[in-house]
Write an enzyme that holds these catalytic residues in place. Structure first.
Site, PDB file in Angstrom:
ATOM      1  N   GLU A 272       0.871  -1.131   0.017  1.00  0.00           N
ATOM      2  CA  GLU A 272      -0.138  -0.032   0.075  1.00  0.00           C
ATOM      3  C   GLU A 272       0.875   1.353   0.054  1.00  0.00           C
ATOM      4  OE1 GLU A 272      -3.939  -1.674  -0.007  1.00  0.00           O
ATOM      5  OE2 GLU A 272      -3.088   0.158  -0.366  1.00  0.00           O
ATOM      6  N   ARG A 276       0.445   3.925  -3.073  1.00  0.00           N
ATOM      7  CA  ARG A 276       0.072   5.070  -2.769  1.00  0.00           C
ATOM      8  C   ARG A 276       0.939   6.342  -2.625  1.00  0.00           C
ATOM      9  NH1 ARG A 276      -5.643   4.061   0.928  1.00  0.00           N
ATOM     10  NH2 ARG A 276      -5.563   2.013   0.354  1.00  0.00           N
ATOM     11  N   ASP A 405      -5.295  -9.937  -8.104  1.00  0.00           N
ATOM     12  CA  ASP A 405      -5.544  -8.896  -9.274  1.00  0.00           C
ATOM     13  C   ASP A 405      -4.234  -8.157  -9.918  1.00  0.00           C
ATOM     14  OD1 ASP A 405      -5.128  -7.445  -6.993  1.00  0.00           O
ATOM     15  OD2 ASP A 405      -7.152  -6.783  -6.818  1.00  0.00           O
ATOM     16  N   GLU A 539     -12.858   0.469  -9.320  1.00  0.00           N
ATOM     17  CA  GLU A 539     -12.578  -0.417 -10.522  1.00  0.00           C
ATOM     18  C   GLU A 539     -13.677  -0.390 -11.742  1.00  0.00           C
ATOM     19  OE1 GLU A 539     -10.331  -1.252  -7.149  1.00  0.00           O
ATOM     20  OE2 GLU A 539     -12.449  -1.185  -7.167  1.00  0.00           O
TER      21      GLU A 539
END
Length: 647
Positions: A272, A276, A405, A539
């Site tokens: 993360e 980010r 993903d 998404e």
């Protein structure tokens, strides 16, 4: 009822909802800090007072004990001359010339020092009185100001200039204005939503990682550890810049320059923080050219490198930014690392090596790739869990949604970012997608194409909101696919986009649930209560945007506008935007969290959907999984060893 602990269920994102410590929980500690700060100030004052008193006693000149060392030129030691003899005295002795003047000066010096000590005493007492009259907040502010000065001084000393590198061809940064007044009006509405989200964060959550828009205070989750790193500021920067909100961009830049500090004792998610923070800082640097963003990205990357200190080189999920100690999520299969987490570092790390000339970042991600290429894959599928100690797969669970993903996304985007020269990455992507299409992609009884999850030889007919990014991925990878199947993959992307739109359209709020089933008569609908929430996820809108770019079918703009209206109607509150707990309820309740990815992704993709294609064109920019645009590196093949940029 107690709230369950937050667990990362996705490579692309951490779900759910209103979890993790709130700012109110830290208030007692804050008060204790204030009390300690006051005691610290008083102790300093008392110490200064005692020091002055001892100085008065110890340093006051005493002619019986001390000699003077500040004699003038006329007072230097000279030979004593006997006037009657005309030469040295018999003993060869020396006398001090000007002894009368010396005694007078001695007394003056004593008096001067007494007066100085007396004045210092009075000044110290006055300062002590002033400190004691100040409020807690004023004392705390003074302490913070001094800390900031020290930190800035250290930062200026430690910031080394990075080697100059050729800037990639940056195209389409200030473009995209639509001619159609209706489209321009919709784009302006998205910009207004962004300003509402930012302004409320600025007012109520500034410096905190995220915002609780109803409680109107800061919010954080365990992915950011226990420190306030301003995640929303870093995540939102490029969206602000793209939208032309330059005053707001400057506010964020100033906070980052003065307050963003990674030398904190805090355990964070490597994945993360990479997508980010490093992704956000790199994108802000490329868009604006401001060096501070590049320097901060490199500083942070150095804090993540210790996470790779495992027997296999597969990084831990979490690392302490101060100690460098890493570990994995307690819930992960047999202590494993997560495919989507260690597989979603390539884009950012290649750019770090490009900008610094340091191959360490590139080497780390290429080592991961080489290790994965050597491993057996059941049915050609990559399981979601890999043990970083043994190098063996965990349980055989494969998903193109949470846990898997963005690994597949970064295989394709490594190829795109290398100016389509990294054929190794392209082959890995093509092989993986062929296995996924064979084993995971099915049509429902009602004709909806969906992507299920493979669990120990069984296909679970469930699709998550996170999986909906795959429609855009298939469209993005259509050009260059093997066996001339570009048309097939573009069609597959369109079918996934349609299925995900149905998951929105079949709810009361016209917002999609977290997960939806395709069992029996239930299609594209959430069954469990804990899968009915919507937390401002991007998404589905991401797929609409990619499909619009590749087809210009007006339905994608229409679907995107429907989603934007639903978000504005049901998620907007006076203090920002909040997720909702049940998209099938006509009276929804809020989770009271404005996720940082809402500003980084959801609103950015909506804005791009209603902009012309010359804004961040896809042959010049590749978006990381947090929607941070990074330029294609045309200058060299930066994903192959031996690249001159790393020599």
């Amino acid at each position: 009822m107690t709230t369950p602990a937050l667990l990362p269920l996705s490579g692309r994102r951490i779900p759910p909802r209103n979890l993790g410590p709130s700012s109110s929980s830290s208030f007692p500690h804050h008060r204790a800090t204030l009390r300690l700060s006051e005691k610290f100030i008083l102790l300093l004052i008392l110490s200064a007072f005692i020091t002055l008193c001892f100085g008065a006693f110890f340093f006051l000149p005493d002619s019986s004990k001390h000699k003077r060392f500040d004699l003038g030129l006329e007072d230097v030691l000279i030979p004593h001359v006997d006037a009657g003899e005309g030469g040295k005295n018999a003993g060869g002795g020396y006398l001090v010339h000007g002894q009368g003047r010396d005694q007078h000066r001695h007394r003056e010096e004593e008096e001067r020092l007494r007066n100085k000590i007396r004045a210092d005493h009075e000044k110290a007492l006055e300062e002590a009185k002033e400190k004691l009259q100040k409020s807690r907040d004023e004392i705390q502010a003074e302490i913070q100001t001094e800390k900031n000065k020290i930190v800035k001084g250290l930062k200026n000393k430690s910031s080394k200039p990075l080697p100059p590198v050729p800037v990639p061809n940056l195209v389409g940064i200030n473009s995209g204005d639509p001619v159609d007044p209706d489209i321009r009006e919709k784009r302006d509405k998205i910009k207004e939503m962004m300003k509402h989200a930012w302004d409320n964060y600025r007012q109520y959550g500034w410096g905190h990682n995220e915002l609780k828009p109803i409680a109107r205070k800061g919010h954080s989750t365990n992915i950011f550890g226990n420190s306030q790193l301003g995640a929303t500021i870093v995540d939102a920067l490029d969206t602000l810049y793209i939208m032309g909100l330059h005053d707001e961009f400057k506010e964020g830049q100033e906070w980052i320059d003065n307050h963003l500090d990674f030398s904190v004792n805090s355990e964070v998610s490597v994945f993360e923080v990479n997508i980010r923070f490093i992704g956000g800082l790199l994108a802000a640097y490329y868009l604006s050219g401001q060096e501070v963003f590049k320097l901060k990205a490199v500083q942070l990357a150095g804090k993540l490198i210790p996470a790779f200190n495992t027997p296999t080189g597969i990084p831990w999920a979490m690392v302490n930014l101060k100690s460098g100690v890493g570990r994995n999520w307690g819930w992960a299969s047999a202590g494993s690392s997560i495919l989507s987490e260690f597989g979603t570092l390539h884009m950012e790390f290649v750019h770090l090596s490009y900008l610094t000339g340091n191959p360490v970042y590139y080497d780390k991600v290429m080592h991961i790739r080489k290790l994965l290429q050597k491993m057996d894959r059941p049915n050609g599928l990559y399981p979601n869990y890999l043990n970083p100690r043994t190098g063996r797969w965990g349980q055989h669970h494969t998903s193109m949604g949470g846990l898997g993903d963005s690994f597949y996304e970064y295989l394709l985007k490594a190829w795109l970012m290398s100016d389509k020269m990294d054929m190794e990455a392209r082959k890995m992507y093509d092989d993986a997608i062929e296995a996924i299409e064979k084993h995971l992609i099915r049509k429902s009884n009602g004709g909806l194409t969906f992507i299920g999850e493979w669990k120990n030889g069984h296909l679970e007919r469930k699709m998550g909101h996170l999986t909906c990014f795959a429609g855009g991925l298939f469209a993005l990878g259509a050009d260059g696919s093997r066996d001339d199947k570009a048309g097939h993959y573009l069609q597959l992307g369109a079918e996934i986009a349609h299925t995900c739109h149905e998951s929105y359209d079949r709810t009361t709020l016209k917002l999609g649930p977290e997960a939806f089933k395709f069992d029996g008569g239930v299609e594209a609908v959430a069954v469990r209560q804990n899968e009915k929430y919507y937390i401002l996820r991007p998404e589905v809108i991401e797929t609409y945007w990619y499909m619009w770019r590749f087809t210009h079918d007006p339905k994608y703009r229409q679907w995107g506008w429907e989603a934007a209206q639903a978000i504005d109607k049901y998620c907007r509150v006076s203090g920002g935007f909040s997720g909702v707990k049940d998209v099938y309820s006509s009276a929804p309740t809020y989770d009271d969290v404005q996720q940082s990815f809402f500003l980084a992704e959801t609103l950015k993709y909506l804005y791009l959907l209603f902009s012309n294609d010359d804004l961040l064109p896809l042959d010049h920019w590749v978006f990381n999984t947090e929607a941070h645009p990074l330029p294609v590196l045309h200058l060299a093949n930066t994903t192959l060893s031996g690249n001159h940029a790393y020599r």
